[in-house]
Design a protein around this motif. Structure first.
Motif, PDB file in Angstrom:
ATOM      1  N   GLN A 120       0.829  -1.202   0.000  1.00 36.29           N
ATOM      2  CA  GLN A 120       0.000   0.000   0.000  1.00 36.29           C
ATOM      3  C   GLN A 120       0.867   1.256   0.000  1.00 36.29           C
ATOM      4  N   ALA A 121       1.904   1.266   0.831  1.00 37.27           N
ATOM      5  CA  ALA A 121       2.783   2.437   0.895  1.00 37.27           C
ATOM      6  C   ALA A 121       3.486   2.663  -0.438  1.00 37.27           C
ATOM      7  N   ALA A 122       3.986   1.589  -1.047  1.00 40.96           N
ATOM      8  CA  ALA A 122       4.663   1.714  -2.342  1.00 40.96           C
ATOM      9  C   ALA A 122       3.699   2.260  -3.396  1.00 40.96           C
ATOM     10  N   SER A 123       2.438   1.854  -3.329  1.00 44.44           N
ATOM     11  CA  SER A 123       1.441   2.341  -4.288  1.00 44.44           C
ATOM     12  C   SER A 123       1.185   3.839  -4.098  1.00 44.44           C
ATOM     13  N   LEU A 124       1.107   4.267  -2.856  1.00 45.19           N
ATOM     14  CA  LEU A 124       0.879   5.684  -2.590  1.00 45.19           C
ATOM     15  C   LEU A 124       2.040   6.551  -3.066  1.00 45.19           C
ATOM     16  N   LEU A 125       3.233   5.959  -3.113  1.00 46.47           N
ATOM     17  CA  LEU A 125       4.433   6.700  -3.499  1.00 46.47           C
ATOM     18  C   LEU A 125       4.791   6.566  -4.976  1.00 46.47           C
ATOM     19  N   ALA A 126       3.984   5.836  -5.733  1.00 47.84           N
ATOM     20  CA  ALA A 126       4.386   5.414  -7.076  1.00 47.84           C
ATOM     21  C   ALA A 126       4.491   6.549  -8.095  1.00 47.84           C
ATOM     22  N   ASP A 127       3.974   7.729  -7.785  1.00 44.60           N
ATOM     23  CA  ASP A 127       4.007   8.802  -8.783  1.00 44.60           C
ATOM     24  C   ASP A 127       4.741  10.041  -8.285  1.00 44.60           C
ATOM     25  N   ILE A 128       5.534   9.911  -7.202  1.00 45.77           N
ATOM     26  CA  ILE A 128       6.164  11.111  -6.635  1.00 45.77           C
ATOM     27  C   ILE A 128       7.342  11.599  -7.476  1.00 45.77           C
ATOM     28  N   GLY A 129       7.810  10.797  -8.437  1.00 46.98           N
ATOM     29  CA  GLY A 129       8.969  11.188  -9.230  1.00 46.98           C
ATOM     30  C   GLY A 129       8.635  11.774 -10.585  1.00 46.98           C
ATOM     31  N   TRP A 130       7.364  12.067 -10.834  1.00 51.44           N
ATOM     32  CA  TRP A 130       6.974  12.433 -12.201  1.00 51.44           C
ATOM     33  C   TRP A 130       7.577  13.749 -12.690  1.00 51.44           C
ATOM     34  N   ARG A 131       7.953  14.662 -11.790  1.00 52.47           N
ATOM     35  CA  ARG A 131       8.531  15.933 -12.225  1.00 52.47           C
ATOM     36  C   ARG A 131      10.016  15.831 -12.578  1.00 52.47           C
ATOM     37  N   ALA A 132      10.642  14.727 -12.267  1.00 53.66           N
ATOM     38  CA  ALA A 132      12.061  14.571 -12.596  1.00 53.66           C
ATOM     39  C   ALA A 132      12.238  14.370 -14.100  1.00 53.66           C
ATOM     40  N   HIS A 133      13.464  14.560 -14.578  1.00 55.81           N
ATOM     41  CA  HIS A 133      13.785  14.265 -15.970  1.00 55.81           C
ATOM     42  C   HIS A 133      13.456  12.796 -16.245  1.00 55.81           C
ATOM     43  N   THR A 134      12.913  12.525 -17.406  1.00 55.64           N
ATOM     44  CA  THR A 134      12.453  11.164 -17.712  1.00 55.64           C
ATOM     45  C   THR A 134      13.562  10.122 -17.571  1.00 55.64           C
TER      46      THR A 134
END
Length: 536
Positions: A382-396
């Motif tokens: 569950q924790a990993a799922s909640l964190l799964a999109d926190i890196g979207w602003r980084a360079h691809t």
């Protein structure tokens, strides 16, 4: 004529005024709530101010500063706080009061421990300090310190079970903690500054003194075969040295665990001065180097008398325990890891609602694919799922690496080191693909083989989920997996999502199938009852 896109963009940007009044001045990277809140801790060695973003189950430090005032120095011999130490402490309190006002702290707790409560001139210091900080000082007794440290462990761990040891400059507190609550506690005059002076700077003599005191303590005898949670700056620095000398790959203190026999041998070597010139001493705070052998002496005595099973380091202690006590019971019962993960999703993901849906969807997928979960495994997923999109602003090209680093080194409570690496690996796979070739082997080795397999499976599920949703909420609940036969895997979509079929989604479902040894994969559109009736 003005470009309409520029006009619309300008209109949508009017809220971004970093220097403006009101909420904008706080920045959009902070959460709202009751806060900031702060604690000033007047200890025997240091005076510290820690401000937290808000009062919550997942406390996040907003500002942290300490000054080594040494109020406890000489106390064992003179019975008094020295004039120089008192003057430095009072000037430090004036600065901390100003900082608290500057941060618009809504609630400020000021506490003092062993040195102030034992000194013959302690009341004079209290009177002056209260005039400076403009609030009442809480002078904690030994038992109150023990209880607050135990509350700090409750705040920092999920269902802790064992004993808490809190080592300061003037005293050592021990207290029992388990799922039922906080049990008996005891306070001993075994602080590191006190021991250094009583043993005339001889760490070996200090170990003997500590052992003599603890041999008569019934609570220490109860440690046998149990976990000992360690609180206090000297012990944290002792663990830093152990990490450095063993080339431990994860430089996070909270949750660092070592079996007692291994750490006892290490403490014995520190007491003997083995690591005095070791390069690992660079990791130790300069202010703690002199005290380190005396912290090791107390812990060695605990090992010899109490015989605990293992030790676990805690970054949370008395300060956090006092704030945890201010929470309502229903807030105290919340999971600190899941709360912290969701808060990060609110701050950094494209859709927190999607993050919640992903946590539910991956659980449904695990069940559909035949994977059972323990309570621990379910929490990590569950924790990993909640964190799964926190890196979207980084360079691809660096989203996987950045997400891995943020998560592995995040200020999370309620998690051990294998769990940290599980969260980090799952999100690394989410961006970088399912190959294990680029995974840091030293990091990955902290997690068990089973956790590593589950992280890879979860990463594969994330890759399917984001190909379906583009991180938008409202899609995942209408999709599901099924395994209609041996070696088969289906992703089932409703008719309304037929347009999502395509090469990218098919490739990711195929990759998931290969990982599960289910090579026959299908993305199937499930006809609605209305459509089926029309065909008939």
């Amino acid at each position: 004529m003005e470009n309409p896109f520029k006009r619309a963009n300008r209109a949508s940007s009017t809220g971004a005024k970093p220097d403006g009044p009101g909420p904008e001045a706080r920045g959009q990277g902070r959460l709202h709530g009751y806060g900031p809140v702060a604690v000033i801790d007047i200890g025997s060695n240091s005076v510290r101010l820690v401000a937290y973003e808000r009062l919550s189950r997942a406390l996040t430090p907003l500002y942290n500063e300490k000054v080594l005032c040494g109020l406890g120095k000489g106390l064992a011999k003179t019975g008094r706080l020295s004039d120089d130490a008192s003057e430095l402490a009072l000037s430090t309190l004036a600065r901390f009061r100003h900082l608290a006002d500057q941060m618009q702290v809504r609630s400020l707790k000021v506490i003092a421990t062993a040195a102030v409560r034992e000194a013959s001139n302690g009341q004079d210091f209290i009177d002056q300090a209260e005039a400076i900080v403009k609030t009442e000082l809480s002078i904690l007794s030994g038992m109150q310190e023990a209880r607050a440290a135990a509350l700090g462990i409750q705040a920092g761990f999920f269902d802790p079970d064992g004993y808490v040891g809190d080592l300061g400059g003037g005293s050592l507190e021990l207290v029992r903690i388990d799922k039922v609550g906080i049990g008996a506690g005891v306070s001993h005059k075994l602080g590191v500054i006190r021991l250094l002076e009583e043993a005339d700077g001889d760490a070996k003599a200090a170990a003997k003194l500590a052992k003599k005191v603890l041999e008569g303590d019934a609570l220490t005898a109860e440690l046998k075969g149990r976990t000992l949670y360690l609180v206090g700056g000297t012990w944290r620095n002792l663990a830093k040295l152990h990490m450095a000398t063993t080339d431990y790959p994860l430089s996070v203190m909270h949750g660092y665990s070592v079996d007692a026999d291994t750490f006892a041998d290490f403490c014995a070597d520190v007491v003997k001065g083995k690591y005095a010139d070791d390069p690992g001493m660079q990791e130790v705070s300069r202010s703690r180097k002199t005290l380190l052998p005396f912290g090791a002496a107390v812990l060695l005595a605990l090992f010899e008398v109490g015989e605990p099973k293992d030790v676990v380091m805690s970054a949370l202690g008395v300060r956090e325990g006092l704030l945890y006590a201010d929470l309502a019971p229903h807030e105290q019962s919340r999971d600190p890891l899941l709360d912290a993960a969701y808060e990060l999703a609110v701050l950094r993901s494209r859709s927190p609602a999607h993050a919640r849906e992903l946590a539910q969807w991956t659980g449904d997928a695990f069940r559909a694919l035949g994977f059972s979960e323990s309570v621990y495994e379910a929490r990590m997923r569950q924790a990993a799922s909640l964190l799964a999109d926190i890196g979207w602003r980084a360079h691809t090209d660096y989203r996987g690496t950045q997400s891995h680093n943020i998560i592995a080194h995040g200020a999370f409570a309620g998690i051990d080191h294998p769990g940290r690496l599980f969260l980090a690996m799952a999100n690394y796979y989410r961006y970088e693909g399912l190959s294990e070739a680029q995974m840091d082997k030293a990091f990955a080795a902290i997690a068990s083989d089973d956790l590593r397999r589950r992280a890879r499976l979860l990463g594969a599920l994330f890759r399917v989920a984001y190909a379906l949703t583009a991180s938008m909420a409202g899609v995942l609940p209408d999709t599901r997996f099924s395994c209609p036969g041996e070696g088969t895997l289906e992703l089932v979509l409703p008719e309304s999502l037929r347009g999502l079929q395509g090469e990218r989604l098919t490739k990711r479902v195929n990759a998931l199938g290969r990982l599960l040894d289910r090579p026959e994969t299908t993305v199937r559109v499930e006809e609605s009852p209305k459509g089926a009736a029309a065909q008939a």
